[in-house]
Design an enzyme around this catalytic site. Structure first.
Site, mmCIF file in Angstrom:
data_model
loop_
_atom_site.group_PDB
_atom_site.id
_atom_site.type_symbol
_atom_site.label_atom_id
_atom_site.label_comp_id
_atom_site.label_asym_id
_atom_site.label_seq_id
_atom_site.Cartn_x
_atom_site.Cartn_y
_atom_site.Cartn_z
ATOM 1 N N ASP A 1 -5.391 0.358 -0.158
ATOM 2 C CA ASP A 1 -4.637 -0.859 0.437
ATOM 3 C C ASP A 1 -4.677 -1.890 -0.823
ATOM 4 O O ASP A 1 -5.745 -2.084 -1.359
ATOM 5 C CB ASP A 1 -5.194 -1.429 1.939
ATOM 6 C CG ASP A 1 -4.106 -2.518 2.166
ATOM 7 O OD1 ASP A 1 -3.651 -2.185 3.292
ATOM 8 O OD2 ASP A 1 -3.870 -3.413 1.634
ATOM 9 N N ILE A 2 -3.383 -2.555 -0.996
ATOM 10 C CA ILE A 2 -3.429 -3.310 -2.084
ATOM 11 C C ILE A 2 -4.115 -4.710 -1.739
ATOM 12 O O ILE A 2 -4.477 -5.397 -2.893
ATOM 13 C CB ILE A 2 -1.947 -3.480 -2.557
ATOM 14 C CG1 ILE A 2 -1.531 -3.903 -4.052
ATOM 15 C CG2 ILE A 2 -1.142 -4.537 -1.462
ATOM 16 C CD1 ILE A 2 -0.077 -3.901 -4.242
ATOM 17 N N ASN B 1 -1.328 -0.537 13.510
ATOM 18 C CA ASN B 1 -0.700 -1.590 14.160
ATOM 19 C C ASN B 1 0.801 -1.291 14.422
ATOM 20 O O ASN B 1 1.477 -0.375 13.575
ATOM 21 C CB ASN B 1 -0.536 -2.602 13.185
ATOM 22 C CG ASN B 1 -1.840 -3.530 12.713
ATOM 23 O OD1 ASN B 1 -2.706 -3.447 13.544
ATOM 24 N ND2 ASN B 1 -2.166 -3.818 11.409
ATOM 25 N N GLN C 1 2.687 -5.104 12.825
ATOM 26 C CA GLN C 1 3.213 -3.906 12.012
ATOM 27 C C GLN C 1 4.000 -4.652 10.875
ATOM 28 O O GLN C 1 5.171 -5.036 11.310
ATOM 29 C CB GLN C 1 3.743 -2.756 12.703
ATOM 30 C CG GLN C 1 3.891 -1.741 11.736
ATOM 31 C CD GLN C 1 4.628 -0.347 12.263
ATOM 32 O OE1 GLN C 1 4.438 -0.465 13.296
ATOM 33 N NE2 GLN C 1 4.885 0.519 11.637
ATOM 34 N N HIS D 1 1.407 4.157 9.213
ATOM 35 C CA HIS D 1 0.266 4.142 8.641
ATOM 36 C C HIS D 1 -0.976 4.014 9.475
ATOM 37 O O HIS D 1 -1.328 2.888 10.178
ATOM 38 C CB HIS D 1 0.240 3.114 7.263
ATOM 39 C CG HIS D 1 0.712 1.752 7.933
ATOM 40 N ND1 HIS D 1 2.041 1.282 8.086
ATOM 41 C CD2 HIS D 1 -0.092 0.686 7.801
ATOM 42 C CE1 HIS D 1 2.036 0.273 8.247
ATOM 43 N NE2 HIS D 1 0.809 -0.374 8.319
ATOM 44 N N HIS E 1 -4.952 2.623 8.937
ATOM 45 C CA HIS E 1 -5.902 2.001 8.205
ATOM 46 C C HIS E 1 -7.485 2.534 8.618
ATOM 47 O O HIS E 1 -7.744 2.927 9.571
ATOM 48 C CB HIS E 1 -5.932 0.508 8.648
ATOM 49 C CG HIS E 1 -4.732 -0.296 8.420
ATOM 50 N ND1 HIS E 1 -4.488 -1.232 7.459
ATOM 51 C CD2 HIS E 1 -3.407 -0.528 9.185
ATOM 52 C CE1 HIS E 1 -3.391 -1.850 7.587
ATOM 53 N NE2 HIS E 1 -2.905 -1.443 8.634
HETATM 54 P P1 AMP Z 1 0.315 -3.483 8.623
HETATM 55 O O1 AMP Z 1 0.136 -4.791 9.109
HETATM 56 O O2 AMP Z 1 -0.442 -2.513 9.558
HETATM 57 O O3 AMP Z 1 1.872 -2.889 8.429
HETATM 58 O O4 AMP Z 1 -0.236 -3.103 7.317
HETATM 59 C C1 AMP Z 1 0.437 -3.274 5.981
HETATM 60 C C2 AMP Z 1 -0.640 -2.864 4.857
HETATM 61 O O5 AMP Z 1 0.113 -2.545 3.915
HETATM 62 C C3 AMP Z 1 -1.348 -4.206 4.203
HETATM 63 O O6 AMP Z 1 -2.642 -4.088 4.743
HETATM 64 C C4 AMP Z 1 -0.952 -4.268 3.277
HETATM 65 O O7 AMP Z 1 -1.838 -4.938 2.305
HETATM 66 C C5 AMP Z 1 -0.478 -2.884 2.616
HETATM 67 N N1 AMP Z 1 0.529 -2.910 1.499
HETATM 68 C C6 AMP Z 1 1.525 -3.470 1.310
HETATM 69 N N2 AMP Z 1 2.017 -3.066 0.226
HETATM 70 C C7 AMP Z 1 1.284 -2.245 -0.389
HETATM 71 C C8 AMP Z 1 1.366 -1.235 -1.470
HETATM 72 N N3 AMP Z 1 2.301 -1.518 -2.494
HETATM 73 N N4 AMP Z 1 0.237 -0.434 -1.911
HETATM 74 C C9 AMP Z 1 -0.808 -0.566 -0.890
HETATM 75 N N5 AMP Z 1 -1.043 -1.284 0.101
HETATM 76 C C10 AMP Z 1 0.086 -1.975 0.228
#
Ligand code: AMP
Length: 125
Positions: A39-40, A97, A104, A110, A112
């Site tokens: 995760d970024i 989520n 989400q 995805h 986590h």
């Molecule tokens: P959610 O709230 O469950 O949709 O989580 C989305 C997740 O995606 C968050 O934890 C972000 O930090 C992660 N995210 C968004 N863009 C990227 C990316 N380019 N590379 C890796 N993680 C990302």
């Protein structure tokens, strides 16, 4: 902003771009069912996302639409990733989520994986 989980799959979402190799990711694992990457904005010492190789908006979309072999293969792949990360010994937390109330943000399913520390409270806010 949280997504509307009933929306059709949007090919321009960030994880679709990562799957197509159009933008980079910090890859952990890839197989026929999934891509896993860090995760970024990590929220734990280990925070990895596992996404299915397919156009699935959400957990709801995936469990309703994906073929059984894809669902089984993807879940097995999540287990593979946890063992690669070596979080299976101390333990870890999985989170999906889903939709607006689940907050989400990216409209591609995805999972986590959180690990590397002790977790306590299940729902922090
Ligand atoms: P959610 O709230 O469950 O949709 O989580 C989305 C997740 O995606 C968050 O934890 C972000 O930090 C992660 N995210 C968004 N863009 C990227 C990316 N380019 N590379 C890796 N993680 C990302």
């Amino acid at each position: 902003m949280p997504i509307d989980p009933r929306q059709p799959y949007d090919d321009s979402n960030i994880f679709a771009k990562i799957l197509r190799g159009e933008i980079p990711c910090n890859k952990v694992h890839e197989d026929e069912f999934c891509l896993a990457f860090h995760d970024i904005r990590p929220q734990a010492p280990i925070h990895v996302l596992v996404i299915p190789k397919g156009a699935y908006v959400s957990w709801d979309d995936f469990t309703a639409q994906a073929p059984d072999a894809m669902i089984a293969g993807f879940i097995r792949s999540v287990g593979t990733v946890t063992r690669l990360l070596e979080v299976d010994g101390p333990g870890y937390r999985l989170m999906v989520n889903m939709g607006t109330f689940g907050h989400q943000e990216v409209p591609h399913l995805h999972v986590h994986i959180f690990g590397g520390r002790q977790f306590y409270q299940m729902i922090p806010d």
